[in-house]
Design an enzyme around this catalytic site. Structure first.
Site, PDB file in Angstrom:
ATOM      1  N   LYS A  24     -25.927  43.156 -12.997  1.00 21.83           N
ATOM      2  CA  LYS A  24     -25.573  43.571 -11.640  1.00 21.83           C
ATOM      3  C   LYS A  24     -25.207  42.378 -10.765  1.00 21.83           C
ATOM      4  CE  LYS A  24     -28.454  47.707 -11.951  1.00 21.83           C
ATOM      5  NZ  LYS A  24     -27.411  48.418 -12.644  1.00 21.83           N
ATOM      6  N   CYS A  25     -24.426  41.482 -11.313  1.00 24.35           N
ATOM      7  CA  CYS A  25     -24.048  40.243 -10.640  1.00 24.35           C
ATOM      8  C   CYS A  25     -22.538  40.242 -10.419  1.00 24.35           C
ATOM      9  CB  CYS A  25     -24.457  39.058 -11.536  1.00 24.35           C
ATOM     10  SG  CYS A  25     -23.943  37.433 -10.967  1.00 24.35           S
ATOM     11  N   GLY A  26     -22.083  39.558  -9.397  1.00 27.53           N
ATOM     12  CA  GLY A  26     -20.647  39.424  -9.188  1.00 27.53           C
ATOM     13  C   GLY A  26     -19.947  38.729 -10.346  1.00 27.53           C
TER      14      GLY A  26
END
Length: 165
Positions: free
Chosen positions: A37-39
């Site tokens: 769930k990271c850019g």
């Protein structure tokens, strides 16, 4: 010099089995702390492409899920595996969720973080998707910070330099 070789440090796969870098990678390894769930999560695509393009020449990409950066890897093992395989087609090995910094830092990252990046800085992992290139035999050759894309020229050149021709 440490008493424990990097390739002999005890690890656990995402599905709970004991292993080592020596068992996972016959040749070179690109060890990357990952998060769902990271850019920077789209880097999974380029990591999988590296695994496919260089696997036959001896590179193993190894993903190490970590939840230490703003809780960006909250899921359990099954959720992580499903996300990686269905969203990004990940086939490379994933380890159990691991701390890469702080008092609970895994021994693998204690050793990896001794390596300096291109600016000469060693120490803590900065964020998700920091990459460590480990040569056959266990020496950390290069360290790439999170924003360096896996298919960046400097990463590809470093990988090609440690693989057999």
């Amino acid at each position: 010099m440490t008493d424990t070789r990097l390739t002999d440090i005890e690890l656990t796969t995402l599905d709970g089995n004991p292993t080592t870098l020596a068992e996972l990678a016959d040749g070179a390894a690109l060890v990357v702390n990952v998060a769902s769930k990271c850019g920077l999560t789209p880097q999974y695509s380029a990591l999988e492409k590296l695994a496919q393009d260089y696997g036959d020449r001896g590179l193993t990409v190894i993903g190490v899920p970590c939840n230490q950066f703003m809780g960006q890897e909250p899921g359990g093992a099954e959720e992580i595996q499903t996300f990686c395989s269905t969203t990004y087609g990940v086939t490379f090995p994933l380890l159990a969720k691991t701390d890469v910094n702080g008092p609970g830092r895994h021994p693998l990252f204690t050793e990896l973080t001794k390596a300096a990046d291109a600016e000469g800085e060693a120490g803590d992992v900065q964020w998700n998707f920091e990459k460590f290139l480990v040569a056959p035999g266990g020496e950390v050759i290069k360290r790439f910070r999170p924003r360096t894309e896996p298919d960046a020229q400097e990463v590809v050149e470093a990988i090609e330099a440690v693989l057999p021709r």
